[in-house]
Design a protein around this motif. Sequence first.
Motif, short mmCIF file in Angstrom:
data_model
loop_
_atom_site.label_atom_id
_atom_site.label_comp_id
_atom_site.label_asym_id
_atom_site.label_seq_id
_atom_site.Cartn_x
_atom_site.Cartn_y
_atom_site.Cartn_z
N UNK A 1 0.82 -1.22 0.00
CA UNK A 1 0.00 0.00 0.00
C UNK A 1 0.85 1.26 0.00
N UNK A 2 2.18 1.10 -0.02
CA UNK A 2 3.06 2.26 -0.18
C UNK A 2 3.75 2.75 1.08
N UNK A 3 3.54 2.07 2.21
CA UNK A 3 4.23 2.50 3.44
C UNK A 3 5.69 2.08 3.41
N UNK A 4 6.56 2.96 3.89
CA UNK A 4 7.99 2.61 3.96
C UNK A 4 8.24 1.89 5.28
N UNK A 5 7.93 0.62 5.27
CA UNK A 5 7.95 -0.16 6.50
C UNK A 5 8.66 -1.49 6.25
N UNK A 6 9.35 -1.99 7.26
CA UNK A 6 10.07 -3.26 7.14
C UNK A 6 9.83 -4.12 8.37
N UNK A 7 10.28 -5.38 8.28
CA UNK A 7 10.15 -6.26 9.45
C UNK A 7 11.50 -6.88 9.78
N UNK A 8 11.68 -7.20 11.05
CA UNK A 8 12.91 -7.84 11.51
C UNK A 8 12.52 -8.90 12.52
N UNK A 9 13.00 -10.13 12.28
CA UNK A 9 12.64 -11.23 13.19
C UNK A 9 13.90 -11.92 13.71
N UNK A 10 14.17 -11.83 15.02
CA UNK A 10 15.25 -12.64 15.57
C UNK A 10 14.85 -14.11 15.44
N UNK A 11 15.66 -14.90 14.76
CA UNK A 11 15.38 -16.34 14.63
C UNK A 11 15.95 -17.07 15.84
N UNK A 12 17.14 -16.59 16.30
CA UNK A 12 17.65 -17.04 17.59
C UNK A 12 17.38 -15.89 18.57
N UNK A 13 16.81 -16.22 19.71
CA UNK A 13 16.54 -15.18 20.72
C UNK A 13 17.81 -14.92 21.53
N UNK A 14 18.56 -15.99 21.82
CA UNK A 14 19.95 -15.87 22.22
C UNK A 14 20.74 -16.82 21.34
N UNK A 15 21.80 -16.39 20.69
CA UNK A 15 22.28 -15.01 20.64
C UNK A 15 21.29 -14.09 19.93
N UNK A 16 21.04 -12.94 20.51
CA UNK A 16 20.17 -11.96 19.87
C UNK A 16 20.94 -11.30 18.72
N UNK A 17 20.33 -11.19 17.55
CA UNK A 17 21.04 -10.64 16.38
C UNK A 17 21.19 -9.12 16.45
N UNK A 18 21.93 -8.66 17.44
CA UNK A 18 22.00 -7.23 17.74
C UNK A 18 22.58 -6.41 16.59
N UNK A 19 23.73 -6.89 16.05
CA UNK A 19 24.37 -6.11 14.98
C UNK A 19 23.48 -5.99 13.77
N UNK A 20 22.82 -7.09 13.43
CA UNK A 20 21.93 -7.06 12.26
C UNK A 20 20.76 -6.12 12.51
N UNK A 21 20.25 -6.10 13.73
CA UNK A 21 19.12 -5.21 14.03
C UNK A 21 19.57 -3.75 13.97
N UNK A 22 20.76 -3.50 14.48
CA UNK A 22 21.27 -2.13 14.45
C UNK A 22 21.37 -1.63 13.00
N UNK A 23 21.90 -2.51 12.14
CA UNK A 23 22.03 -2.14 10.72
C UNK A 23 20.66 -1.97 10.06
N UNK A 24 19.74 -2.86 10.40
CA UNK A 24 18.43 -2.85 9.74
C UNK A 24 17.61 -1.62 10.13
N UNK A 25 17.91 -1.04 11.29
CA UNK A 25 17.09 0.07 11.78
C UNK A 25 17.82 1.41 11.66
N UNK A 26 18.93 1.40 10.91
CA UNK A 26 19.77 2.59 10.81
C UNK A 26 18.97 3.83 10.39
N UNK A 27 18.09 3.65 9.43
CA UNK A 27 17.36 4.80 8.89
C UNK A 27 15.93 4.92 9.41
N UNK A 28 15.60 4.09 10.39
CA UNK A 28 14.20 4.07 10.84
C UNK A 28 13.99 5.10 11.95
N UNK A 29 12.90 5.83 11.86
CA UNK A 29 12.57 6.75 12.94
C UNK A 29 11.64 6.09 13.96
#
Lengths: 371, 198
Positions: free
Chosen positions: A268-296
């Motif tokens: 529908x045109x929203x600039x939206x994304x999803x992120x799913x930790x597949x392992x809860x530990x180890x938590x994919x912290x670096x990947x989440x940081x990168x994925x949310x770099x431009x998100x407000x």
Amino acid sequence: MTEMRLLDGSEAIVEAALLAGARFFAGYPMAPATELLEHMAAKLPRVDGVCINADSELQAVNMALGAAQVGARAATGSCGQGLALMQEAIAEAALNETPLVIFNIARNQQDYFQATRGGGWGDYRTVTFAPKDLHEAVEHTHLAFHVADKYRVPVIFMADNLIARTQMGTALPVPELETLPPKDWALDGTMGGTGASRWIWTFGGGKANRPGVGPDGYWRQIADKFDRIAKAEARHEQGFCDDAECVVVAFGSGGKFVEHVVRELRAEGHKIGFFRPVTLWPFPSEALEAATENASNILVFELNAGQMIDDVRLAVEGRDRIKPIGGISFDDSGLNIGPLMDARVIRTRILDQLAGKPLTELPYTGMGAYL
Amino acid sequence: MELDLFVSGIGGQGVQLIGKTIALAALREDRHVMFSGEFGGHMRGGSSVVTVVIGPDPVRALPNLPSAGTAIAMSHSFWEKVGPRLRPGSLILAEETIADALPDTEGHILVRVPALALGTRAGNRLSASMAMMGAFSELTGAIGLQSLEEAMTEQLPPYRKQHAGTNASAIALGAEHIRAEGLSGRHPAPYLAESIPA
């Protein structure tokens, strides 16, 4: 195409466990994990395995611990309430390096802290897989036994009643995994006094002819091992994050629902994304940081009063961006996921956030600490 | 594209059986399937709603569907759990005697199936669910009649094998009814237009 069978999640997990070489299971019935025990009881004897309906969760986990220590691929399982009773043995498995798989067929998502922080003593962690559906549950069952053996650690497999009871056609594929070395550490019955006996001991003690590193050195080794696992085993799935102004984070079944809604909103045109930790530990912290770099906006959807949101806060800069859109949600029985796990509800909550409505004005419950 | 189906009625009417049999029949035709019940509703006399999703590729639908394009109504009781979740223009197969009691069917395609009468004619009123599945198969082509019959037989426990013949007759009568109405293949399953699975 390999022939598919219509299986519910419980049966598919058990079939996958058998294909992964599991030969011992001990458990105690508790909804919605009872079916897992029933299928283990029916199927393990067919492959010369053993399933024991123990007298309690404590007995079950310690039986599995014993079976694992003589080299079998062994598991126990319950729901989160049952895992609560098993915490000491899980910590022991971590500290005495016993590969053990613990299946949690959770009633809800209030098990996140239990899985990722644990309740036992010591500097240990538990690798935790959180599948989003039956197909991933089959894959994760193989991974759980593999990672447990590879590092000699307890591994938690955390599914839920939606996954356990939904039936899907599956060919039960077996993933290709590296070959692991033989278990030269497993207890083999050799007695003390022979010079060849083996010890599995939480204190890292030694013997007269092999003094070992002592408790201090041993627990440092264990902590180093968990550092290695943290660097190597974090897994995640993400979509549309590159230009996303809003990223929604969710795990397990919740991740599947969020992905569904995000795909709709993208279309529908929203600039939206999803992120799913597949392992809860180890938590994919670096990947989440990168994925949310431009998100407000970073929205966290989980069916609890706010647990994974702590890991999100640890992973990304800018706490103001992080907002909870989940909450406690059970059905009337208290045994099942409640009405919040619904694509229409999740969609409304995301749209409320995109419209800038303050959380305190929304009818969300059970997240007091985060509002 | 996936076919998503709600089956709804009263516990004891064979709602769960319809869902499971359609799913197993689709699996026999190498389709990907998902089948889930709405938990807590498995009591006789209580609400019974199941969802079935069939597709050419691994199913991506959610276990509790936010919406669907097809429905089978064995009863008007508990229809409120399904009706509002149907997309505009959905296909509804409704048991003839309750079809008019379904609220808000405007904007949908309503096909009345005398499933109870056909089941009775086949020899057992309880095989109404079978007649309904025969009608669904003939109307949509989502699953073949032979697969349906095999899936039905596959599930019968040994102590109920004597019902196989009656069930098979009811399936055939349901399909025959749709043919007699001139509706064969009138509402094809969404995936039929796409490539046949290897």
